[in-house]
Each structure stands twice: as C-alpha cells, then as structure tokens.
Design a protein around this motif. Structure first.
Motif, PDB file in Angstrom:
ATOM      1  N   ILE A   1      15.728   8.219  -6.930  1.00 14.41           N
ATOM      2  CA  ILE A   1      15.290   7.103  -7.761  1.00 14.41           C
ATOM      3  C   ILE A   1      15.341   5.822  -6.935  1.00 14.41           C
ATOM      4  O   ILE A   1      16.387   5.467  -6.398  1.00 14.41           O
ATOM      5  CB  ILE A   1      16.200   6.969  -9.000  1.00 14.41           C
ATOM      6  N   ALA A   2      14.205   5.160  -6.847  1.00 11.73           N
ATOM      7  CA  ALA A   2      14.123   3.879  -6.121  1.00 11.73           C
ATOM      8  C   ALA A   2      12.864   3.164  -6.586  1.00 11.73           C
ATOM      9  O   ALA A   2      11.935   3.779  -7.107  1.00 11.73           O
ATOM     10  CB  ALA A   2      14.085   4.107  -4.616  1.00 11.73           C
TER      11      ALA A   2
ATOM     12  N   TYR B   1      14.374  12.882   7.189  1.00  7.73           N
ATOM     13  CA  TYR B   1      14.137  13.456   5.861  1.00  7.73           C
ATOM     14  C   TYR B   1      13.247  12.525   5.048  1.00  7.73           C
ATOM     15  O   TYR B   1      13.392  11.306   5.111  1.00  7.73           O
ATOM     16  CB  TYR B   1      15.451  13.639   5.093  1.00  7.73           C
ATOM     17  N   ARG B   2      12.385  13.135   4.279  1.00 11.83           N
ATOM     18  CA  ARG B   2      11.590  12.411   3.280  1.00 11.83           C
ATOM     19  C   ARG B   2      11.790  13.125   1.951  1.00 11.83           C
ATOM     20  O   ARG B   2      11.695  14.349   1.881  1.00 11.83           O
ATOM     21  CB  ARG B   2      10.121  12.389   3.651  1.00 11.83           C
ATOM     22  N   PHE B   3      12.040  12.336   0.955  1.00 15.95           N
ATOM     23  CA  PHE B   3      12.336  12.880  -0.363  1.00 15.95           C
ATOM     24  C   PHE B   3      11.296  12.413  -1.368  1.00 15.95           C
ATOM     25  O   PHE B   3      10.732  11.325  -1.216  1.00 15.95           O
ATOM     26  CB  PHE B   3      13.721  12.416  -0.838  1.00 15.95           C
ATOM     27  N   PRO B   4      11.066  13.187  -2.419  1.00 14.08           N
ATOM     28  CA  PRO B   4      10.226  12.686  -3.505  1.00 14.08           C
ATOM     29  C   PRO B   4      10.921  11.473  -4.132  1.00 14.08           C
ATOM     30  O   PRO B   4      12.110  11.537  -4.454  1.00 14.08           O
ATOM     31  CB  PRO B   4      10.176  13.850  -4.498  1.00 14.08           C
ATOM     32  N   ILE B   5      10.195  10.373  -4.283  1.00 18.23           N
ATOM     33  CA  ILE B   5      10.753   9.139  -4.828  1.00 18.23           C
ATOM     34  C   ILE B   5      10.113   8.874  -6.186  1.00 18.23           C
ATOM     35  O   ILE B   5       8.885   8.948  -6.319  1.00 18.23           O
ATOM     36  CB  ILE B   5      10.489   7.936  -3.897  1.00 18.23           C
ATOM     37  N   ARG B   6      10.931   8.570  -7.175  1.00 16.27           N
ATOM     38  CA  ARG B   6      10.454   8.213  -8.515  1.00 16.27           C
ATOM     39  C   ARG B   6      11.039   6.865  -8.893  1.00 16.27           C
ATOM     40  O   ARG B   6      12.215   6.593  -8.620  1.00 16.27           O
ATOM     41  CB  ARG B   6      10.887   9.240  -9.555  1.00 16.27           C
ATOM     42  N   THR B   7      10.240   6.054  -9.549  1.00 18.37           N
ATOM     43  CA  THR B   7      10.733   4.774 -10.057  1.00 18.37           C
ATOM     44  C   THR B   7      11.455   5.015 -11.374  1.00 18.37           C
ATOM     45  O   THR B   7      11.267   6.069 -12.011  1.00 18.37           O
ATOM     46  CB  THR B   7       9.576   3.792 -10.299  1.00 18.37           C
ATOM     47  N   PRO B   8      12.262   4.077 -11.814  1.00 18.76           N
ATOM     48  CA  PRO B   8      12.909   4.222 -13.113  1.00 18.76           C
ATOM     49  C   PRO B   8      11.900   4.461 -14.247  1.00 18.76           C
ATOM     50  O   PRO B   8      12.165   5.237 -15.166  1.00 18.76           O
ATOM     51  CB  PRO B   8      13.649   2.899 -13.294  1.00 18.76           C
TER      52      PRO B   8
ATOM     53  N   ILE C   1      18.650   4.577 -14.415  1.00 24.82           N
ATOM     54  CA  ILE C   1      18.648   6.032 -14.650  1.00 24.82           C
ATOM     55  C   ILE C   1      18.250   6.412 -16.069  1.00 24.82           C
ATOM     56  O   ILE C   1      18.076   7.595 -16.368  1.00 24.82           O
ATOM     57  CB  ILE C   1      20.013   6.671 -14.304  1.00 24.82           C
ATOM     58  N   ARG C   2      18.109   5.443 -16.962  1.00 23.34           N
ATOM     59  CA  ARG C   2      17.894   5.728 -18.388  1.00 23.34           C
ATOM     60  C   ARG C   2      16.843   6.812 -18.635  1.00 23.34           C
ATOM     61  O   ARG C   2      17.053   7.728 -19.412  1.00 23.34           O
ATOM     62  CB  ARG C   2      17.539   4.459 -19.134  1.00 23.34           C
ATOM     63  N   GLY C   3      15.683   6.723 -17.991  1.00 27.55           N
ATOM     64  CA  GLY C   3      14.620   7.695 -18.218  1.00 27.55           C
ATOM     65  C   GLY C   3      14.922   9.092 -17.699  1.00 27.55           C
ATOM     66  O   GLY C   3      14.258  10.056 -18.080  1.00 27.55           O
ATOM     67  N   PHE C   4      15.926   9.228 -16.850  1.00 23.60           N
ATOM     68  CA  PHE C   4      16.281  10.520 -16.267  1.00 23.60           C
ATOM     69  C   PHE C   4      17.371  11.246 -17.068  1.00 23.60           C
ATOM     70  O   PHE C   4      17.697  12.382 -16.768  1.00 23.60           O
ATOM     71  CB  PHE C   4      16.754  10.326 -14.820  1.00 23.60           C
TER      72      PHE C   4
ATOM     73  N   MET D   1      21.942  24.153 -13.023  1.00 21.22           N
ATOM     74  CA  MET D   1      21.341  22.901 -12.587  1.00 21.22           C
ATOM     75  C   MET D   1      20.057  23.213 -11.831  1.00 21.22           C
ATOM     76  O   MET D   1      20.096  23.614 -10.676  1.00 21.22           O
ATOM     77  CB  MET D   1      22.309  22.109 -11.701  1.00 21.22           C
ATOM     78  N   ARG D   2      18.934  23.042 -12.494  1.00 22.24           N
ATOM     79  CA  ARG D   2      17.641  23.332 -11.873  1.00 22.24           C
ATOM     80  C   ARG D   2      16.950  22.071 -11.356  1.00 22.24           C
ATOM     81  O   ARG D   2      16.190  22.138 -10.399  1.00 22.24           O
ATOM     82  CB  ARG D   2      16.735  24.035 -12.879  1.00 22.24           C
ATOM     83  N   THR D   3      17.168  20.951 -12.056  1.00 16.76           N
ATOM     84  CA  THR D   3      16.532  19.697 -11.653  1.00 16.76           C
ATOM     85  C   THR D   3      17.606  18.643 -11.429  1.00 16.76           C
ATOM     86  O   THR D   3      18.541  18.528 -12.215  1.00 16.76           O
ATOM     87  CB  THR D   3      15.538  19.210 -12.714  1.00 16.76           C
ATOM     88  N   VAL D   4      17.450  17.897 -10.346  1.00 15.55           N
ATOM     89  CA  VAL D   4      18.460  16.909  -9.970  1.00 15.55           C
ATOM     90  C   VAL D   4      17.767  15.624  -9.520  1.00 15.55           C
ATOM     91  O   VAL D   4      16.749  15.662  -8.833  1.00 15.55           O
ATOM     92  CB  VAL D   4      19.355  17.433  -8.816  1.00 15.55           C
ATOM     93  N   ALA D   5      18.344  14.504  -9.930  1.00 14.82           N
ATOM     94  CA  ALA D   5      17.911  13.193  -9.440  1.00 14.82           C
ATOM     95  C   ALA D   5      19.124  12.497  -8.840  1.00 14.82           C
ATOM     96  O   ALA D   5      20.254  12.699  -9.288  1.00 14.82           O
ATOM     97  CB  ALA D   5      17.308  12.358 -10.566  1.00 14.82           C
TER      98      ALA D   5
END
Length: 118
Positions: A34-35, A55-62, A87-90, A3-7
């Motif tokens: 995801i938000a 904490y601040r996290f990288p945020i990505r939209t759907p 989550i479809r795009g992830f 597991m290298r990438t996680v959302a």
C-alpha cells in the motif's frame, strides 16, 4: 483461517524484510504493498533493493483497497496514524492485522480504529 491474500504498508527495514518472502510465497496476484503519491511512483519505477537483489511489488493506493486476509503494518511510529487511515479499504470482516512496530500502545491504536477482533 488460511492467509491467501496479504497487504503490507511500510517498506522500510521491517517491511523490506517481509515483502520479498510474501511475494515469493503468495505470488503477485495475492500480495500487495500500500502506497500513494510520490512514494507509489518511486516504488513502481525503481522498486527496492534488499541485499543487492531488486524487487518490484504490486502497489495499490488506499483508494484501491479491497479486503485481504492479513494486513501487515510496518511503518515507523510517526506514520502509524496515517497508516491506520490508509488501510481502511483493505480491512474486511475476516482481516487479521499484524502491527510489527515495537510497543503495546501501537496495537491499542490499531484496535481503537478496527477492533480487537482484527
């Protein structure tokens, strides 16, 4: 599979438990939350606090979703249907989905959308 990438979708009690550890282990380049909308803006502006640590996290939209190795669903049950759509795009061919909500029915709802292989 490593597991290298996680959302992660859902930064409530469960998501806030996992997110700092994932960020620390994977780094900001391999972990994302995801938000969208006002929640995205609030998380980018204020982040979250866990046991007094900010904490601040990288945020990505759907819409910004790209397939990840592991996708954690940590929303409340009332938000699960929307999360399944968001989550479809992830989700890619190799993505594993872990739903940390209580109850077997939740996995069945996710599998109905993405298949048991995920």
């Amino acid at each position: 599979m490593k597991m290298r990438t996680v959302a992660l979708i859902g930064l409530g009690a469960m998501g806030s438990f996992f997110a700092p550890r994932l960020l620390e282990h994977l780094g900001a380049e391999n972990f994302q939350v995801i938000a969208e909308g006002a929640r995205k803006e609030r998380l980018e502006k204020r982040g979250i606090s866990v046991n007094g640590v900010a904490y601040r996290f990288p945020i990505r939209t759907p819409e910004e979703g790209r397939p990840v190795d592991l996708l954690l669903i940590a929303v409340k049950d009332t938000g699960l249907d929307q999360a399944i759509r968001d989550i479809r795009g992830f989700v890619g061919p190799e993505t594993q989905i872990l739903c940390v909500l209580n109850g077997v029915e939740r996995e069945e709802r996710v599998a109905a959308a993405y298949g048991w292989e995920h």
